[in-house]
Design an enzyme around this catalytic site. Structure first.
Site, PDB file in Angstrom:
ATOM      1  N   ARG A 238      -6.265 -13.524   2.173  1.00 50.91           N
ATOM      2  CA  ARG A 238      -5.016 -12.826   1.863  1.00 50.91           C
ATOM      3  C   ARG A 238      -4.022 -13.843   1.317  1.00 50.91           C
ATOM      4  NH1 ARG A 238      -7.569  -8.892   1.978  1.00 50.91           N
ATOM      5  NH2 ARG A 238      -7.180  -6.902   3.060  1.00 50.91           N
ATOM      6  N   GLU A 267       0.590  -8.474  -5.433  1.00 55.53           N
ATOM      7  CA  GLU A 267      -0.526  -7.961  -6.227  1.00 55.53           C
ATOM      8  C   GLU A 267      -0.130  -6.647  -6.891  1.00 55.53           C
ATOM      9  OE1 GLU A 267      -4.094  -7.767  -3.878  1.00 55.53           O
ATOM     10  OE2 GLU A 267      -4.125  -9.920  -3.484  1.00 55.53           O
ATOM     11  N   HIS A 287      -8.308 -10.031  -7.108  1.00 51.20           N
ATOM     12  CA  HIS A 287      -8.736  -9.471  -5.822  1.00 51.20           C
ATOM     13  C   HIS A 287     -10.024  -8.652  -5.970  1.00 51.20           C
ATOM     14  CE1 HIS A 287      -7.058  -8.237  -1.620  1.00 51.20           C
ATOM     15  NE2 HIS A 287      -8.374  -8.391  -1.593  1.00 51.20           N
TER      16      HIS A 287
END
Length: 330
Positions: A238, A267, A287
């Site tokens: 993360r 993000e 991601h």
């Protein structure tokens, strides 16, 4: 059976199996338009009310107390993924709302991406690729990982899988976790140490811990200043576990050699995250850790089964707040 709204960008779309399993069991699914995602709190609450929603399949959207109040008691939030940092689990438990997740579905996918990023940054593969696409024929000097020291922070399911994959590559592995594993300790060339030793001695450092109040920005300037100028940092866990401003400072000044980052505090990236993306010694990915056909299949199936089991009065296998089950009288 139940009305299910899918907020996840990938559930039932990239791989349709989870959607098909739910529909076969009589559950009705609602998919917001793709161009509206991710939805904000107001839109989510409006859709819950409009379609009388009983279950939410959630990706990265933040599930707030207001959303949970709108959903109501004896309902379920099914995370299409492993991380639970975007769901207020404490409030969900208080509200008798079950929260499930898919902790084993993406383990191999994330571990393989991690090893891939280590190899990419060591051998400068992306630079070589783009150089040739630009019509150039240029040699890029890289490094072997053979004989190097790799630091693994977090020895949960994904960290363990990374260690297992690296173990056959003739590297020395230093590991850190607040809980030690006898199985990992018994592996050849693997040693539990403290964080200071990992950052001081490792040639590559890879991060595999969940985002919690205790791990928020646990890696910052104090850790980066211990790293060798020749070492690399990899993060597939993360973004908020890392102080990105500190990381930018050390990368932009070349005080550490480089980084490969699949996760970001913002993000899509903005602010300091966006500045990190643009550095020439950073390999950025959007991601994609869980984005393999196999992992998305497993995530969809586990998500669907959690919802099916819940509405059949059967305890879901991956229930994040088991106290809810007791509170509901099962």
């Amino acid at each position: 059976m139940s009305n299910v709204i899918t907020l996840s960008r990938s559930f039932g779309k990239l791989v349709s199996f989870g959607k098909e399993v739910l529909e076969k069991e009589g559950h009705k699914l609602f998919f917001p338009p793709e161009d509206c995602l991710p939805l904000d709190e107001k839109r989510i609450t409006n859709l819950i009310q409009k379609f009388n929603i009983d279950a939410i399949v959630v990706g990265a959207e933040r599930i707030t107390p207001n959303i949970l109040d709108t959903l109501g008691s004896r309902k379920i939030v099914a995370k299409h993924g492993a991380g639970l940092d975007n769901i207020d689990i404490r409030y969900a438990t208080k509200s008798n709302i079950a929260v499930t997740f898919t902790p084993e579905a993406n383990v191999q996918a994330v571990a393989e991406l991690t090893v891939g990023l280590i190899l990419c940054i060591a051998r400068r593969i992306p630079k070589a690729c783009f150089s040739m696409k630009n019509g150039d024929w240029e040699y890029f000097m890289g490094k072997e990982i053979y004989g190097k020291i790799i630091g693994v922070i977090g020895t949960g399911k994904i960290g363990k899988a990374v260690i297992q994959k690296l173990s056959g590559m003739n590297v020395n592995i230093l590991v850190y976790d607040i809980v030690t594993s006898k199985e990992i300790s018994s592996l050849q060339n693997v040693k539990y140490v403290d964080l200071k030793e990992i950052f001081t001695n490792s040639d590559f450092i890879t991060l595999h811990v969940p985002l919690t109040q205790n791990t928020y920005r646990m890696i910052g300037e104090n850790e980066f200043k211990l790293m060798k100028a020749s070492s690399y940092f990899i993060n597939t866990s993360r973004g908020s576990i890392v102080d990105e401003l500190a990381l930018y400072k050390f990368l932009s000044s070349k005080k550490i050699a480089g980084a490969a980052l699949d996760v970001w505090e913002n993000e899509p990236p903005k602010s300091i995250s966006a500045k990190l993306v643009k550095l020439d010694n950073v390999i950025p990915t959007p991601h994609i850790g869980a984005y393999t056909e196999e992992a998305i299949y497993r995530m969809g199936h586990q998500c669907a089964m959690s919802i099916i089991d819940f509405f059949n009065n059967k305890k879901p296998k991956y229930l994040a707040n088991p106290d809810v089950w007791k509170n509901l009288g099962y």
